[in-house]
Motif scaffolding. Structure first.
Motif: not given
Lengths: 179, 211
Positions: A30-34
Motif C-alpha cells: 500500500a505504501s511502496c510503488p516499487h
C-alpha cells in the motif's frame, strides 16, 4: 519499511499463496510503488505463462497409440482381476495332477498302502445300499474305489486352492509405485 | 491486489478436491483397462495426452522424436497399469513415466538436462528483436505472451518442465517433486529461479525496446 523492498522470492511466494506474512506484505504494498510495480510484472508473467496453448499432436495420435499396444496384455489378468475362476489354467493343472497320480499308481502301486490305511481307520463304504450299487458299477470298470475317490477329492482340493490363489493375487500388496 | 494470490491458491485447492473426488473414477477407469477394455484406454490417452505432450515438448528438442516419445509413454503406461496401486494420483504416475522416459531419451542422445542452470550469469541477448516495438504499450499482454514463450523455450529443460507442471498442469510442489524426484524445497527454489530469469528477460526486452 518503505526503504526495504520485497525480494523476488517473497513476491513469488505471495503470488503462489505460500507466503506466511501476507498481511504485513499487503500493508507494504500500500505504501511502496516499487514493490507494487514489481508484483505487477510477476502477475503479468504468470498470466502470460498460463495462457500458453498445449502442444499440438497429430490428429491421429490416439489411433497410432492404440495400434502400438500389445495384443493380449491383460487377458490373463482380466480373468484374475475380475475375481474369475481361471478355468483354462486350472484344468491344465488338474489334468497334470491326475496324470501324476495315475503314473504313481502304475509304477508305485499305492493301492495296497491305501487299502491298508482304509482297513485300519475307515468304515467300509460298501455298507451303504446306494453306494454299494455305485461301487459295483465302478468295480465292473476295473477301477479301485479309493483311487477314484482320491482323484475326485484331489480335483476339488486343487480347484479350491486355485480359487484362493486367484483371490489373493487380485488383492496382493503393491509391488511398486514408480516405473 | 489481494485477489490474485487467493485466486491461485483457491484454484489449487479446487484441483486437490476434484482430484480426491476423481480418484474413484480413476480407479474404475484403471480397472476397466486392466480388464481388457481398450476403449477405456483410448479415453485415458485423450485425457492425459496434454500432460504427456507438455512434459515431452518441454524437455525434448523440436523434431519427430517428440511425438514418437509421447506414443511410447502411453504404451509404457498401458503395459504397467496393472502395477499402479493408487498410492498417488494417476496424473502424477503418468507424469513420472513421461519424465523418466524423457530422461532416458536425453541420456541416449547425450543431450543435457541440467545444462545452463546458471544461465543468469550469462550476458542476456533478447530472443526476438521486434521492429514493431511500441514502448508506450510495453506491457501489452499479447506482446508479453510472445516474449515469454520465446524466453521459456530458451530456459534449461529442468526449468521449462517445472514451469509447465506448476503453471500449466496446476500441480503442487509436492507432486512436482515426486515426478522429478526432487525435494520440495528444490522444486520451489528452481521454480522461483526460473521465473526470476523470465522476469529479468522480460524487463530487459522492454528496456531494449525503449532505448
Amino acid at each position: 519499511m518503505n526503504e526495504i523492498h520485497l525480494t523476488d522470492d517473497q513476491l513469488q511466494a505471495y503470488l503462489d499463496g505460500t507466503l506466511a506474512e501476507t498481511d504485513a506484505v499487503e500493508v507494504h504494498f500500500a505504501s511502496c510503488p516499487h514493490c507494487r510495480q514489481a508484483l505487477e510484472v510477476y502477475r503479468q508473467l504468470y498470466a502470460a505463462i498460463e495462457e500458453e496453448a498445449a502442444p499440438e499432436l497429430s490428429p491421429d495420435f490416439v489411433d497410432r497409440v492404440m495400434t502400438r499396444l500389445p495384443e493380449s496384455e491383460f487377458t490373463a489378468d482380466a480373468e484374475v482381476f475380475a475375481g474369475g475362476f481361471r478355468l483354462r489354467d486350472s484344468l491344465a493343472f488338474i489334468v497334470a495332477i491326475m496324470a501324476a497320480i495315475a503314473a504313481a499308481v502304475y509304477f508305485l502301486n499305492p493301492v495296497t498302502l491305501f487299502r491298508s490305511v482304509e482297513d485300519v481307520s475307515a468304515p467300509s463304504l460298501a455298507d451303504n445300499t446306494y453306494l454299494s450299487a455305485f461301487l459295483k458299477d465302478l468295480s465292473g470298470l476295473h477301477l479301485d474305489v479309493s483311487i477314484v475317490l482320491f482323484t475326485i477329492l484331489t480335483f476339488l482340493g486343487i480347484a479350491l486352492i486355485d480359487r484362493i490363489l486367484a483371490h489373493r493375487r487380485r488383492h496382493r500388496k503393491p509391488i511398486s509405485y514408480l516405473v | 491486489m489481494q485477489e490474485f494470490p487467493k485466486k491461485v491458491q483457491l484454484r489449487r485447492e479446487i484441483t486437490v478436491i476434484y482430484s480426491k473426488v476423481g480418484m474413484a473414477d480413476q480407479r474404475q477407469l484403471v480397472e476397466r483397462i486392466v480388464a481388457g477394455d481398450k476403449n477405456s484406454f483410448r479415453a485415458l490417452v485423450k485425457d492425459y495426452q496434454r500432460l504427456v505432450s507438455h512434459i515431452v515438448f518441454r524437455m525434448i528438442p523440436p523434431g519427430p522424436d517428440r511425438e514418437d516419445l509421447c506414443q511410447e509413454v502411453f504404451v509404457k503406461v498401458y503395459q504397467n497399469l496393472r502395477n499402479f496401486r493408487f498410492d498417488a494420483k494417476l496424473s502424477t504416475w503418468i507424469a513420472r513415466i513421461t519424465y523418466n522416459s524423457c530422461l532416458n531419451f536425453l541420456d541416449k542422445k547425450h543431450l543435457p538436462l541440467y545444462d545452463d542452470l546458471v544461465e543468469e550469469d550469462r550476458p542476456f541477448e533478447p530472443a526476438a528483436p521486434d521492429d514493431s516495438a511500441r514502448p508506450d504499450r510495453a506491457y501489452e499482454s499479447s506482446r508479453t505472451g510472445e516474449i515469454v514463450r520465446n524466453e521459456i523455450s530458451r530456459l534449461p529443460a529442468v526449468y521449462k518442465t517445472l514451469i509447465t507442471l506448476y503453471h500449466l498442469e496446476q500441480m503442487s510442489y509436492t507432486e512436482i517433486g515426486r515426478i522429478m524426484n526432487m525435494p520440495e524445497g528444490t522444486v520451489k527454489s528452481y521454480l522461483f529461479r526460473a521465473r526470476k530469469m523470465l522476469k529479468g528477460r522480460l524487463q530487459a526486452v522492454y528496456r531494449g525496446e525503449r532505448s
